[in-house]
Design an enzyme around this catalytic site. Structure first.
Site, mmCIF file in Angstrom:
data_model
loop_
_atom_site.group_PDB
_atom_site.id
_atom_site.type_symbol
_atom_site.label_atom_id
_atom_site.label_comp_id
_atom_site.label_asym_id
_atom_site.label_seq_id
_atom_site.Cartn_x
_atom_site.Cartn_y
_atom_site.Cartn_z
ATOM 1 N N LYS A 48 0.860 -1.188 0.000
ATOM 2 C CA LYS A 48 0.000 0.000 0.000
ATOM 3 C C LYS A 48 0.890 1.230 0.000
ATOM 4 C CE LYS A 48 -4.270 1.721 0.669
ATOM 5 N NZ LYS A 48 -4.009 3.022 0.030
ATOM 6 N N CYS A 133 -1.549 10.541 -6.788
ATOM 7 C CA CYS A 133 -2.788 10.238 -6.069
ATOM 8 C C CYS A 133 -3.790 11.359 -6.277
ATOM 9 C CB CYS A 133 -2.529 10.041 -4.581
ATOM 10 S SG CYS A 133 -4.047 9.597 -3.689
#
Length: 315
Positions: A48, A133
């Site tokens: 992650k 992101c």
């Protein structure tokens, strides 16, 4: 007959028995989830995306499955860099599998801070710096600011001597392909990963007359079938523009062996599976491996190198 067909590939000096990996973000937040990936048919695992400290992420509901994939605005929930760095140090090369350590600072300073910690650690694998992101409220994607990308790479490579990959946002214009390639070709980047989700899509529920996720007024990153043509375009366009020493990981819209075949045909060295992995879990790696081998067998290919980057155009 498929036993003589190889799905092995390589990025820099790092060899993968299978080109299939998970994408950072789904089913890879805990060591238990990462262990499951390493025990599967995947060629390795991607952690992650870590921030310097643990984060809870955005408010729920923050992910919604759709008929064509999903929309999400997770906001980088994770256990923090120390958690994933410890896992990466302990598991790099275990059972011949690679661990890719993904990091995503909320600022350039945070990204540099994490890279310094990784440089000082015993981890000797691939690090993936996420510059893309789209789901942090108030934060723009660094990957769209080419001078900012140049600044972060100049700073990073002044001290970072380990292999570094970059996760990039989707680009949509030839000027963007040219611009990011011009920057990347000036640095010893090991690989790029294209694409992250297509940012700031909107899914509407006509029954409730409402958006379907809470953060950012319902705007979120799109994954799945929505994004495959854009992902293929980014793999193809950047393979044509980057130095051959820079490898490419293709990510976006992969749910079958055919999808992987198309990514490799466009020039991908490895592929990462996100949305479909979220739906199917680790069995997807075995299924897609078999499907890809069946396509290669039908076409007479024994290795990925025989067709990688050999997409034909119409004269």
């Amino acid at each position: 007959m498929q036993s003589n067909i190889s799905l092995a590939s390589q990025i820099g000096d790092y060899k993968f028995d299978n080109l299939l990996l998970n994408a950072a973000g789904i089913r890879c937040a805990t060591t238990e989830e990462l262990d499951k990936i390493l025990d599967s048919d995947a060629g390795g695992c991607v952690t992650k995306s870590a921030t310097p400290e643990p984060r809870k992420g955005n408010e729920s509901p923050r992910m919604k499955a759709t008929s064509m994939g999903c929309i999400n605005s997770m906001g980088l929930p994770n256990h923090g860099l120390d958690y994933y760095l410890e896992f990466a140090e302990a598991n790099q090369g275990k059972n011949g599998k690679q661990v890719i350590l993904s990091v995503a600072g909320l600022s350039i300073d945070q990204s540099i801070e994490m890279l310094k910690k990784i440089q000082a650690s015993s981890f000797a694998g691939l690090t993936e710096l996420n510059l893309s992101c789209p789901n942090i409220a108030g934060k723009s994607q660094v990957g769209y600011d080419f001078e900012a990308v140049r600044d972060v790479l100049t700073s990073a490579f002044s001290f970072f001597k380990k292999p570094l990959g970059l996760k990039l946002p989707p680009y949509f214009d030839f000027n963007q392909f040219d611009g990011i390639a011009e920057v990347l070709n000036d640095f010893p980047v090991t690989y790029i990963n294209v694409i992250n989700s297509i940012g700031n899509g909107l899914v509407v529920d006509p029954e409730t007359e409402s958006v379907v996720i809470k953060p950012k007024g319902g705007f979120g990153g799109l994954g799945g079938d929505y994004v495959k043509p854009t992902a293929l375009a980014n793999v193809r366009a950047l393979r044509q523009r980057l130095r051959p020493e820079i490898s490419i990981i293709g990510t976006g819209g992969i749910k079958s062996g055919k999808d992987v075949f198309e990514h490799v045909l466009c020039g991908a060295n490895l592929v990462q599976i996100g949305t479909a992995f979220g739906f199917d879990g680790t069995p997807i790696f075995e299924r897609i491996s078999k499907e890809l081998k069946a396509i290669m067998e039908k076409k007479g290919y024994k290795t990925l190198d025989e067709f990688r980057g050999k997409l034909k155009t119409i004269e």
